[in-house]
Write a protein that holds these residues in place. Structure first.
Motif, mmCIF file in Angstrom:
data_model
loop_
_atom_site.group_PDB
_atom_site.id
_atom_site.type_symbol
_atom_site.label_atom_id
_atom_site.label_comp_id
_atom_site.label_asym_id
_atom_site.label_seq_id
_atom_site.Cartn_x
_atom_site.Cartn_y
_atom_site.Cartn_z
ATOM 1 N N ALA A 171 0.819 -1.204 0.000
ATOM 2 C CA ALA A 171 0.000 0.000 0.000
ATOM 3 C C ALA A 171 0.853 1.254 0.000
ATOM 4 O O ALA A 171 0.463 2.289 -0.553
ATOM 5 C CB ALA A 171 -0.944 -0.008 1.198
ATOM 6 N N ALA A 172 2.056 1.168 0.581
ATOM 7 C CA ALA A 172 2.929 2.334 0.610
ATOM 8 C C ALA A 172 3.446 2.693 -0.775
ATOM 9 O O ALA A 172 3.882 3.836 -0.998
ATOM 10 C CB ALA A 172 4.099 2.088 1.563
ATOM 11 N N ASP B 222 -14.830 5.483 -2.241
ATOM 12 C CA ASP B 222 -15.488 4.439 -1.453
ATOM 13 C C ASP B 222 -14.552 3.832 -0.415
ATOM 14 O O ASP B 222 -15.020 3.243 0.566
ATOM 15 C CB ASP B 222 -16.013 3.330 -2.369
ATOM 16 N N THR B 223 -13.238 3.944 -0.604
ATOM 17 C CA THR B 223 -12.303 3.361 0.362
ATOM 18 C C THR B 223 -12.322 4.098 1.685
ATOM 19 O O THR B 223 -11.844 3.570 2.690
ATOM 20 C CB THR B 223 -10.883 3.391 -0.216
ATOM 21 N N LEU B 224 -12.857 5.316 1.723
ATOM 22 C CA LEU B 224 -12.964 6.041 2.985
ATOM 23 C C LEU B 224 -14.005 5.428 3.895
ATOM 24 O O LEU B 224 -13.946 5.604 5.125
ATOM 25 C CB LEU B 224 -13.303 7.510 2.715
ATOM 26 N N GLN C 218 -3.679 8.263 2.599
ATOM 27 C CA GLN C 218 -3.397 8.096 4.022
ATOM 28 C C GLN C 218 -4.347 7.098 4.657
ATOM 29 O O GLN C 218 -3.941 6.275 5.476
ATOM 30 C CB GLN C 218 -3.493 9.453 4.721
ATOM 31 N N THR C 219 -5.614 7.146 4.278
ATOM 32 C CA THR C 219 -6.571 6.170 4.803
ATOM 33 C C THR C 219 -6.208 4.760 4.363
ATOM 34 O O THR C 219 -6.255 3.805 5.146
ATOM 35 C CB THR C 219 -7.991 6.521 4.338
ATOM 36 N N LEU C 220 -5.823 4.615 3.103
ATOM 37 C CA LEU C 220 -5.476 3.292 2.575
ATOM 38 C C LEU C 220 -4.234 2.741 3.261
ATOM 39 O O LEU C 220 -4.191 1.564 3.649
ATOM 40 C CB LEU C 220 -5.262 3.393 1.063
ATOM 41 N N GLU D 257 -1.932 -3.190 4.636
ATOM 42 C CA GLU D 257 -0.527 -3.359 4.291
ATOM 43 C C GLU D 257 -0.343 -3.542 2.789
ATOM 44 O O GLU D 257 0.680 -3.141 2.233
ATOM 45 C CB GLU D 257 0.042 -4.582 5.025
ATOM 46 N N TYR D 258 -1.337 -4.145 2.132
ATOM 47 C CA TYR D 258 -1.215 -4.458 0.714
ATOM 48 C C TYR D 258 -2.467 -3.981 -0.018
ATOM 49 O O TYR D 258 -3.523 -3.765 0.571
ATOM 50 C CB TYR D 258 -1.040 -5.962 0.478
ATOM 51 N N VAL D 259 -2.316 -3.848 -1.332
ATOM 52 C CA VAL D 259 -3.400 -3.476 -2.236
ATOM 53 C C VAL D 259 -3.471 -4.517 -3.345
ATOM 54 O O VAL D 259 -2.433 -4.927 -3.882
ATOM 55 C CB VAL D 259 -3.182 -2.062 -2.815
ATOM 56 N N VAL D 260 -4.669 -4.920 -3.684
ATOM 57 C CA VAL D 260 -4.909 -5.913 -4.727
ATOM 58 C C VAL D 260 -5.464 -5.191 -5.952
ATOM 59 O O VAL D 260 -6.422 -4.412 -5.840
ATOM 60 C CB VAL D 260 -5.895 -6.991 -4.244
ATOM 61 N N ALA D 261 -4.873 -5.443 -7.114
ATOM 62 C CA ALA D 261 -5.301 -4.762 -8.340
ATOM 63 C C ALA D 261 -4.962 -5.617 -9.545
ATOM 64 O O ALA D 261 -4.186 -6.580 -9.456
ATOM 65 C CB ALA D 261 -4.644 -3.387 -8.460
#
Length: 902
Positions: A141-142, A294-296, A153-155, A160-164
């Motif tokens: 995520a960083a 929507d991630t907020l 910042q919220t994410l 720790e990770y993002v899926v895409a």
């Protein structure tokens, strides 16, 4: 303090630790351990939580699963430490936890080679979603920078990770992109970039606004760059810079100085990294179909998503009420008179229910009907109707299998008709080959609708479960009374109690070698999975198989087979040289959703050789459902269009470029097959001829006079007019008809049509005839290591062909080319580079005529035909008997008049 649980081997685990999980050996049937992450410990089901943490008793655990690549795909993966993450969890018994392991993301590991050398270490960099059956990239995520600050910042603070998706990752990791017009953040779905100035714009901020992004492979330039480029072109000052590229070199990549230093403290630090979790998950989906705002929302779903199916292409377009023209005679739905009562049993008294049960038992003589859902539902419906009409229970009759329903015109059956033995056999064959792919099973049965197949599958599966449970009970009772001879090995293999019954001690003398590496010495022996030569594994192979699903099996020699058991008789199960077995589902409690079965490659049955094969190797017409090996059909289909492929005959129904009569011009003018009649379906594979007719692929390939414009695709068929006249007038020994071209058996003098011979199951094959001293004009081929002249042969089914090494028409070599393709490409390719198609057709006619008589220049004469007396003809020929007489073209070739060349 976080709760800790001590495993059987003495290790202590807590929440977010990674563990091996597996049910007992007798349940999992030899499959490897599964890798999972502990999400939470749970008390017994139905128990109330204790007042204090010390009084809490944990008997269950919620696990987040990891998949091995072999679980979701048949592609071989050499790295046994590679895993696939998943956003899927299950609640299991805490006794299924075996030991602890470590799983990290690839980017968190400094020395991957050193990490994989250590035991119980795994890594992942992709995620597999078992519901949409798709793999996604997993990044830190960083590393996501192309987001507004508050969203980023919220994410980062939560996950720790993002899926895409793979194509979205470069956009997410790029610097913050702002629109050059409005200076606002450019989200990926509605952003377009200029190829010249590298600026980004909202699709609605450019003039004129863009309705869609450029197609793949095309670029876009903004208005100033486009204007500047036009000015450069008009001034002839455009000079494209020559790209500077480094010269290619075959030298290996530069290596670092020395070997990397083994830093054990760094490895231990990586094992204890702090990973952020939000609602027990370390990652969430942030890809192509995500709205960034929507991630907020903390309650936003984190699961991967696919394209939305909204619009007239996927949904029914319901007209507005103003467009509806109501019929005056139509009965308005929603009132009491339109309600269909299904049951009123709950309104009856206890005495009436008791009397109803007695009458219900007397309605049928078959006891199984009293447990049949369809029969009971219909009985309740008819008893309810009798109650509403104040009729007695004696008026209810269940002998009529049909019923009338509201809003339906005709009567419908409340239960399916009985399945015949042939239908059940076809259904079970389909289940054996296709598994739970019921659409393919429906095609195998052929006489049942899809709902009938689904309902029968449920009844059939329940009956099988009943038989299996009964068999297990009988086996348990027999094991208590006496031990069978077939389990003599199990008598000498005493399971230990500390490792779920998979370790053994004291193997018998005939089976004291490892089933994989053949060693005879080991401190601990493990039970082996099914399919090996012996039933035990050494400590090294057993550990590698259970933890890493890695087992290198040495070839087994016949002379090393233990006495009393043949090497070819293996235990039932999946051989280890095939795809690794899938992970067994652990026990599921109420409230959890099991994952759908991961679909394997779709298997189809070729209607030429009746063998199974994956989609792609076997091609299926989307319209007529003809299924044949691609190499035998001469078809090349892109992988993206496999499921929507349409054969040439179905395409011609719309284009009508060839004849609408699809009968083969080499066979009698009749249909020699019926749809659904097994191997005869291959005769539906036909190709167009140069005269817009049709001919069977079988007839065209096995006829020596015929050639193809494109031999690899078996099209277009040429040279039918060169077939000798004798083959057209000989009667077929099978059907007795004298129409069509016949083929002679390779071994006897029988002659028959190719379609008749195929229907009678005669042998069509290819044979490689070795040549010692080949001449210059001899064309020699090599197929499966055999070199010689490839010939097409036909044998009557009465002949013994075991002495000949024949290749079936669907057989392929190691490159995937079929023997039929090799034969046509080598021997039946028309000389397209030497002459035009029309000229080749004229040359074929010359071959039929053999020798053309002398044609005399009659421009200065006034010849007259001695037969019909005409003075007009394309050319005149001298008479065979009188040198001063002439014949016109029509009278000189009377046998060619009226014939249509194909």
């Amino acid at each position: 303090m976080a709760a800790q649980v001590t495993l059987r081997n003495g290790e202590k685990v807590k929440v977010n630790d990674h563990v091996y999980c597996s049910p007992p050996w007798s349940v999992r049937d030899g499959t490897p351990y599964s890798v999972a992450r502990i999400m939470e410990f749970l008390p017994p089901e139905g128990a109330s939580k204790g007042k204090g943490k010390a009084k809490e008793i944990y008997t269950r655990v919620r696990l987040a699963w990891y998949y091995r690549p072999s679980d979701v795909s048949d592609r071989p993966v050499a790295d046994s430490r590679l895993l696939l993450a998943a956003i899927y969890s299950e609640v299991c018994d805490i006794n299924q936890l075996r030991s602890r392991c470590y799983v990290l993301h690839r980017d968190k590991i400094t020395d991957l080679a050193g990490w994989k050398k250590r035991p119980d270490r795994f890594y992942f960099n992709r995620l597999f979603d078992p519901y949409i059956k798709k793999e996604f990239e997993v990044i830190q995520a960083a590393d996501v920078r192309n987001l507004p600050d508050h969203i980023r910042q919220t994410l980062v603070s939560r996950y720790e990770y993002v899926v895409a998706e793979k194509e979205v990752v470069p956009d997410l990791t790029d610097i913050l992109r702002l629109c050059a017009t409005c200076d606002q953040w450019c989200a990926y779905p509605d952003t377009v970039g200029c190829d010249r100035c590298k600026k980004f714009f909202h699709m609605g901020c450019v003039q004129p606004p863009l309705l869609a992004k450029p197609s793949r492979g095309y670029g876009w330039t903004c208005a100033p760059c486009s204007r500047r480029h036009e000015e450069e072109v008009d001034s002839h000052e455009v000079r494209h810079a020559t790209p500077v590229s480094k010269p290619k070199s075959n030298a290996p990549a530069p290596r670092g100085r020395g070997r990397p230093r083994k830093d054990r403290s760094l490895a231990e630090k990586e094992e204890n990294l702090d990973i952020k979790y939000f609602k027990m998950w370390p990652f969430r989906y942030f890809g192509q179909y995500t709205v960034a705002e929507d991630t907020l929302d903390p309650d936003d779903l984190i699961f991967p998503r696919a394209a939305t199916r909204v619009g007239p292409k996927y949904q029914a377009m319901i007209p507005s009420p103003a467009d509806n023209t109501s019929c005056p005679d139509a009965e308005e739905r929603g009132g009491d008179n339109t309600v269909e009562v299904l049951s009123t049993i709950h309104l009856l008294s206890d005495e009436e229910v008791t009397e109803l049960e007695e009458w219900k038992a007397a309605l049928t003589r078959k006891q199984e009907n009293l447990y049949n859902v369809d029969w009971l539902t219909e009985a309740a419906r008819r008893f309810s109707q009798a109650h509403l009409m104040n009729r007695g229970w004696s008026t209810v009759d269940m002998s009529v299998l049909t019923r009338t329903e509201k809003w339906k015109r005709g009567e419908t059956r409340y239960a399916d008709r009985e399945w015949t033995a042939e239908e059940v056999a076809a259904f079970e064959d389909g289940i054996m080959f296709h598994g739970a792919e019921l659409r393919a099973v429906r095609d195998e049965v052929g006489t049942r609708s899809m709902p009938e197949v689904v309902r029968f599958y449920g009844h059939w599966k329940n009956s099988r479960l009943k038989e299996d449970n009964k068999r297990k009970q009988e086996l348990r009772s027999s094991q208590k009374d006496e031990e069978d001879e077939e389990v003599s090995i199990s008598q000498s293999i005493t399971p230990l109690s500390d490792d779920e019954g998979s370790t053994v001690r004291g193997p018998s003398k005939g089976y004291n070698s490892c089933g994989a590496c053949r060693t005879r010495e080991s401190e601990t022996w493990w039970r082996a999975p099914k399919g090996l030569a012996t039933e035990i594994l050494c400590n090294t192979c057993g550990t590698n198989w259970r933890k890493y699903a890695d087992l290198s099996v040495r070839p087994f020699r016949e002379d090393s087979t233990p006495t009393g058991k043949k090497g070819s008789e293996k235990r039932e199960g999946t051989p280890l040289n095939g795809p690794n077995p899938k992970r067994l589902r652990a026990s599921i409690t109420n409230g959890t959703t099991p994952p759908p079965n991961v679909a394997t490659a779709l298997q189809l049955r070729c209607q030429a050789c009746q063998k199974m094969g994956p989609l792609g190797r076997i091609v299926k017409c989307h319209k007529c459902s003809l299924r044949i090996h691609a190499g035998t059909w001469g078809v090349f289909v892109d992988r993206d269009t496999l499921e929507s492929y349409i054969c040439a005959v179905c395409k011609d129904e719309k284009s009508q470029e060839a004849s609408l009569n699809t009968d083969c011009v080499l066979c009698p003018s009749r249909k020699v097959y019926e749809k659904g009649s097994g191997h005869v379906e291959f005769l539906r594979a036909i190709k167009a001829t140069e005269g817009q007719g049709w001919v069977h692929v079988l007839c065209a390939v096995f006829s020596p006079e015929i050639s193809f414009t494109d031999a690899s695709r078996f099209q277009v068929v040429e040279g039918i007019s060169t077939i000798p006249r004798q083959r057209w007038i000989v009667r077929c020994t099978i059907c007795g008809e004298g129409h069509g071209a016949v083929f002679r058996c390779t071994e006897c003098t029988k002659e028959y049509h190719a379609s008749c011979a195929w229907t009678a199951r005669h042998k069509f094959a290819f044979e490689v005839q070795p040549v010692r001293n080949p001449r210059r004009d001899t064309v020699v081929v090599t197929f499966k290591g055999e070199t010689g002249i490839l010939t097409a042969v036909i044998y009557c089914k009465e002949h013994d062909v075991s002495k000949h090494e024949l290749y079936d028409i669907c057989e392929t070599d190691e490159t995937g080319e079929s023997v039929m393709q090799l034969y046509t490409r080598t021997y039946k390719q028309a000389p397209v580079s030497q002459a035009h198609a029309l000229l080749r057709k004229a040359m074929h006619l010359d071959m039929v005529l053999n020798s053309r008589p002398e044609v005399v220049d009659t421009s200065e004469l006034d010849p007259r035909c001695e037969c019909c007396g005409t003075h007009y003809s394309p050319c005149f020929y001298r008479s065979k008997y009188y040198s001063d007489r002439w014949r016109c073209h029509k009278c000189n070739w009377p046998h060619l008049v009226g014939q249509n060349s194909c």
